[in-house]
Design a protein around this motif. Structure first.
Motif, PDB file in Angstrom:
ATOM      1  N   LEU A 135       0.828  -1.215   0.000  1.00 16.42           N
ATOM      2  CA  LEU A 135       0.000   0.000   0.000  1.00 16.42           C
ATOM      3  C   LEU A 135       0.857   1.257   0.000  1.00 16.42           C
ATOM      4  O   LEU A 135       0.450   2.296  -0.540  1.00 16.42           O
ATOM      5  N   ALA A 136       2.051   1.170   0.572  1.00 11.42           N
ATOM      6  CA  ALA A 136       2.931   2.339   0.641  1.00 11.42           C
ATOM      7  C   ALA A 136       3.813   2.494  -0.593  1.00 11.42           C
ATOM      8  O   ALA A 136       4.245   3.609  -0.918  1.00 11.42           O
ATOM      9  N   HIS A 137       4.070   1.407  -1.326  1.00 12.18           N
ATOM     10  CA  HIS A 137       5.068   1.467  -2.398  1.00 12.18           C
ATOM     11  C   HIS A 137       4.538   1.085  -3.777  1.00 12.18           C
ATOM     12  O   HIS A 137       5.313   1.053  -4.744  1.00 12.18           O
ATOM     13  N   THR A 138       3.269   0.775  -3.895  1.00  6.85           N
ATOM     14  CA  THR A 138       2.697   0.431  -5.198  1.00  6.85           C
ATOM     15  C   THR A 138       1.341   1.126  -5.334  1.00  6.85           C
ATOM     16  O   THR A 138       0.783   1.615  -4.340  1.00  6.85           O
ATOM     17  N   PRO A 139       0.777   1.165  -6.544  1.00  2.92           N
ATOM     18  CA  PRO A 139      -0.555   1.772  -6.720  1.00  2.92           C
ATOM     19  C   PRO A 139      -1.686   0.820  -6.310  1.00  2.92           C
ATOM     20  O   PRO A 139      -2.671   0.644  -7.029  1.00  2.92           O
ATOM     21  N   ALA A 140      -1.545   0.174  -5.146  1.00  2.00           N
ATOM     22  CA  ALA A 140      -2.534  -0.793  -4.678  1.00  2.00           C
ATOM     23  C   ALA A 140      -3.671  -0.081  -3.964  1.00  2.00           C
ATOM     24  O   ALA A 140      -3.475   0.921  -3.273  1.00  2.00           O
ATOM     25  N   ASP A 141      -4.854  -0.634  -4.121  1.00  2.00           N
ATOM     26  CA  ASP A 141      -6.071  -0.081  -3.527  1.00  2.00           C
ATOM     27  C   ASP A 141      -6.319  -0.749  -2.178  1.00  2.00           C
ATOM     28  O   ASP A 141      -6.501  -1.974  -2.095  1.00  2.00           O
ATOM     29  N   ALA A 142      -6.351   0.031  -1.113  1.00  2.00           N
ATOM     30  CA  ALA A 142      -6.514  -0.496   0.241  1.00  2.00           C
ATOM     31  C   ALA A 142      -7.868  -1.156   0.460  1.00  2.00           C
ATOM     32  O   ALA A 142      -8.043  -1.922   1.411  1.00  2.00           O
ATOM     33  N   GLU A 143      -8.834  -0.859  -0.407  1.00  2.20           N
ATOM     34  CA  GLU A 143     -10.174  -1.429  -0.249  1.00  2.20           C
ATOM     35  C   GLU A 143     -10.367  -2.720  -1.047  1.00  2.20           C
ATOM     36  O   GLU A 143     -11.416  -3.355  -0.940  1.00  2.20           O
ATOM     37  N   ARG A 144      -9.358  -3.099  -1.837  1.00  7.25           N
ATOM     38  CA  ARG A 144      -9.500  -4.281  -2.696  1.00  7.25           C
ATOM     39  C   ARG A 144      -8.240  -5.135  -2.580  1.00  7.25           C
ATOM     40  O   ARG A 144      -7.356  -5.082  -3.428  1.00  7.25           O
ATOM     41  N   ILE A 145      -8.181  -5.930  -1.507  1.00 10.45           N
ATOM     42  CA  ILE A 145      -6.992  -6.729  -1.216  1.00 10.45           C
ATOM     43  C   ILE A 145      -7.369  -8.202  -1.155  1.00 10.45           C
ATOM     44  O   ILE A 145      -8.335  -8.588  -0.482  1.00 10.45           O
ATOM     45  N   GLY A 146      -6.615  -9.023  -1.862  1.00 15.55           N
ATOM     46  CA  GLY A 146      -6.818 -10.465  -1.842  1.00 15.55           C
ATOM     47  C   GLY A 146      -5.525 -11.174  -1.494  1.00 15.55           C
ATOM     48  O   GLY A 146      -4.432 -10.629  -1.653  1.00 15.55           O
ATOM     49  N   MET A 147      -5.657 -12.393  -0.996  1.00 14.17           N
ATOM     50  CA  MET A 147      -4.497 -13.239  -0.721  1.00 14.17           C
ATOM     51  C   MET A 147      -4.766 -14.630  -1.273  1.00 14.17           C
ATOM     52  O   MET A 147      -5.922 -15.050  -1.397  1.00 14.17           O
ATOM     53  N   GLY A 148      -3.700 -15.326  -1.589  1.00 14.72           N
ATOM     54  CA  GLY A 148      -3.865 -16.681  -2.089  1.00 14.72           C
ATOM     55  C   GLY A 148      -2.544 -17.404  -2.116  1.00 14.72           C
ATOM     56  O   GLY A 148      -1.488 -16.847  -1.802  1.00 14.72           O
ATOM     57  N   GLY A 149      -2.618 -18.667  -2.509  1.00 18.83           N
ATOM     58  CA  GLY A 149      -1.407 -19.456  -2.612  1.00 18.83           C
ATOM     59  C   GLY A 149      -1.712 -20.930  -2.573  1.00 18.83           C
ATOM     60  O   GLY A 149      -2.849 -21.359  -2.349  1.00 18.83           O
ATOM     61  N   VAL A 150      -0.656 -21.698  -2.789  1.00 15.29           N
ATOM     62  CA  VAL A 150      -0.743 -23.154  -2.801  1.00 15.29           C
ATOM     63  C   VAL A 150      -0.142 -23.692  -1.507  1.00 15.29           C
ATOM     64  O   VAL A 150       0.916 -23.230  -1.065  1.00 15.29           O
ATOM     65  N   SER A 151      -0.812 -24.658  -0.875  1.00 14.95           N
ATOM     66  CA  SER A 151      -0.285 -25.374   0.277  1.00 14.95           C
ATOM     67  C   SER A 151       0.010 -24.420   1.443  1.00 14.95           C
ATOM     68  O   SER A 151      -0.904 -23.882   2.057  1.00 14.95           O
ATOM     69  N   TYR A 152       1.275 -24.208   1.757  1.00 14.00           N
ATOM     70  CA  TYR A 152       1.668 -23.329   2.856  1.00 14.00           C
ATOM     71  C   TYR A 152       1.115 -21.919   2.649  1.00 14.00           C
ATOM     72  O   TYR A 152       0.630 -21.281   3.587  1.00 14.00           O
ATOM     73  N   GLY A 153       1.160 -21.446   1.408  1.00 10.03           N
ATOM     74  CA  GLY A 153       0.617 -20.124   1.109  1.00 10.03           C
ATOM     75  C   GLY A 153      -0.879 -20.060   1.337  1.00 10.03           C
ATOM     76  O   GLY A 153      -1.418 -19.012   1.731  1.00 10.03           O
ATOM     77  N   ALA A 154      -1.584 -21.180   1.099  1.00  6.98           N
ATOM     78  CA  ALA A 154      -3.023 -21.235   1.337  1.00  6.98           C
ATOM     79  C   ALA A 154      -3.329 -21.127   2.821  1.00  6.98           C
ATOM     80  O   ALA A 154      -4.219 -20.376   3.247  1.00  6.98           O
ATOM     81  N   GLY A 155      -2.590 -21.891   3.639  1.00  9.92           N
ATOM     82  CA  GLY A 155      -2.820 -21.852   5.078  1.00  9.92           C
ATOM     83  C   GLY A 155      -2.562 -20.485   5.666  1.00  9.92           C
ATOM     84  O   GLY A 155      -3.344 -19.977   6.488  1.00  9.92           O
ATOM     85  N   ILE A 156      -1.459 -19.846   5.264  1.00 12.14           N
ATOM     86  CA  ILE A 156      -1.132 -18.514   5.771  1.00 12.14           C
ATOM     87  C   ILE A 156      -2.178 -17.504   5.313  1.00 12.14           C
ATOM     88  O   ILE A 156      -2.558 -16.597   6.063  1.00 12.14           O
TER      89      ILE A 156
END
Length: 517
Positions: free
Chosen positions: A127-148
């Motif tokens: 949020l501080a270093h890219t043009p990312a929108d604080a209201e539209r945040i997603g996370m994802g990943g496989v295996s360990y990344g999924a659990g986290i």
């Protein structure tokens, strides 16, 4: 340079080269470019990361943000193929190596509180270093990344959408289901982390306690796993109400499907559940190499709907989506309980005694390999049912089915067990048996007991691992129970025996979610 360091350096080069070769040029002409960055995580730990922004991003507009923690033992380039695709479609994407692995600092915490805090620090950095929108945040990943990702969404309300692929919701319910150590799965995780990372003292102690079967340490191990399971924080996750996509493979030998299905039913926000043939993380693999892949296609659609607001039709599809291990088509259901709505019981009549400590020939296969073979070639583990030695294996069979049958959901075993010792292990297998007696494994599950009075009967209820399998006409089903499987630890003393009976007031059976095709 030490041998382990040299091996780790060589391994990262091989894996990185493989993944980058699969994605082509790292920053294509259509992508805003790739940057490798250092991000300060919890407690000042350095996290090695990469970020890709959409082409033409000039600071005048904001884009939805996707954060991908790496899988267990994988380098930070793991998600580059998908990150490039997602950036091309208008996302800021940050992938980072979780603490304790490869070049990131710190020690392996196995999705402990520092890992969750790290994920929030990565969001802060983006949020501080890219043009990312604080209201539209997603996370994802496989295996360990999924659990986290699931754990972070429960703690950080900024996360509005999650794609948890081949992950866990219940860590103990995954590698310690049936109170039985899944030894091959644990050995795989332990070995990979010793080569690619740095275990914390606590993690080393947990692995040792797991392997030693020291019951005095069981409570501590369970508490450790509970802290690292999204099921523990279900109320927080439901309060935050992110849109959650759960995807897994029927044959996942690290995180079996049952625990995801149970968790899905308890979620109250937007949700979707998908099961496909395969083993741990094999369903997502081609997508990581930049090839067409159903899991990643649905992941992008999920993020598009819940972070971009696109009306892409995913809301109008049945939220539970399954692919049979026997056919190539998908099936939709309104919820998980509708999957196995029709159950038929196979009676386990009579009294049968088996001896322990010898592998009868009925097995669940090998971690990673067996599920992959089932996925690619439709070849599950097999056994000749007539040739299984009844001295070490109990066998019950259904009648022959005149029409094709579909197994969908979770089979359940209920029986009365009388052991000759206070501790013991059994493994139940459900086979599809053809006219010549060759059995193809439909499902299985282990069960371990401790503290029982020898020669005193007690009831056993065991869920087999959920599945979707088609039984051809002219075949029958067989339940086989023995005491040794290379996948699991055995707790039967030398010379132990197990007797299965079916009292008149409490008959034994296996209930199979079965319907005509």
């Amino acid at each position: 340079m030490g041998s382990r360091t040299a091996l780790r350096t060589t391994a990262v080069g091989i894996v990185s080269a493989t993944l980058i070769a699969g994605v082509g040029p790292v920053a294509s002409a259509g992508t805003g470019g790739l940057r490798f960055v250092d991000i300060t995580g919890d407690g000042g730990t350095t996290l090695k990361a990469n970020v890709i922004t959409p082409a033409g991003a000039d600071g005048t507009r904001r884009y939805p943000l996707l954060v991908f923690p790496t899988s267990w033992g994988m380098p930070q380039v793991e998600y580059l193929a998908q990150a490039r695709r997602l950036a091309d479609s208008g996302y800021v994407v940050v992938g980072y190596n979780v603490r304790g692995f490869w070049q990131s600092g710190g020690e392996i915490e196995v999705a402990g509180p520092p890992d969750v805090a790290d994920a929030s620090r990565v969001i802060d950095w983006a949020l501080a270093h890219t043009p990312a929108d604080a209201e539209r945040i997603g996370m994802g990943g496989v295996s360990y990344g999924a659990g986290i990702s699931l754990l972070t969404a429960a703690q950080d309300e900024r996360v509005r959408a999650v794609a948890a692929l081949s992950g866990w919701a219940d860590l103990i319910g995954s590698i310690y289901s049936g109170r039985t150590q899944h030894t091959q799965a644990a050995a795989l995780l332990d070995g990979a982390s010793l080569v690619t990372g740095r275990q914390s003292a606590e993690v080393r102690e947990i692995f040792e306690a797991f392997r030693s079967s020291d019951l005095s340490k069981e409570d501590a191990m369970l508490a450790w796993g509970k802290k690292r399971s999204a099921t523990t924080y279900l109320d927080r996750l439901n309060d935050n109400a992110p849109a959650v996509l759960l995807a897994n493979a029927w044959g996942d030998s690290v995180f079996p499907p049952n625990q995801y299905a149970d968790f899905y039913e308890k979620l109250t926000g937007p949700k979707r559940l998908q099961f496909r043939p395969g083993d741990h993380a094999t369903a997502e693999l081609t997508g990581l190499l930049g090839l067409p892949n159903d899991v990643w296609t649905d992941t992008e659609r999920w993020f598009d709907r819940h972070l971009k607001g696109e009306d892409n039709g995913i809301d109008r599809e049945q939220p539970v989506r399954l692919k049979s291990r026997s056919t190539g088509g998908y099936e939709g259901y309104p919820d998980w309980k509708s999957v196995g709505a029709t159950n038929r019981k196979i009676a386990l009549a009579g009294s049968t005694t088996i001896r322990a400590n010898v592998n009868s020939g009925a097995d669940g296969g090998l971690v990673l390999l067996s599920g992959l073979l089932d996925q690619i070639a439709k070849v599950p583990p097999m056994a000749s049912i007539p040739l299984l030695p009844r001295r070490w294996a109990a066998v019950w069979e259904s009648g022959t089915y005149r029409t094709a049958q579909q197994v969908r959901g979770t089979a359940r075993l209920h029986t009365t067990l009388t052991p000759t010792a206070g501790s013991g292990t059994l493994i139940a297998y459900l086979y599809d048996v053809g006219p010549l007696g060759l059995g193809k494994l439909v499902s299985s599950a282990p069960y371990t007991f401790h503290g029982r009075t020898p020669h005193q009967p007690f009831g056993v209820d065991l869920e087999l691992f959920s599945t979707a399998y088609d039984v051809p006409a002219g075949h029958r089903l067989a339940l086989v129970v023995d005491t040794v499987d290379p996948l699991y630890a055995e707790h039967n003393p030398t010379g132990a025996q197990l007797t299965f009976s079916s009292p008149a007031n409490d008959p034994s059976y296996v209930s199979v979610p079965l319907r005509e095709q």
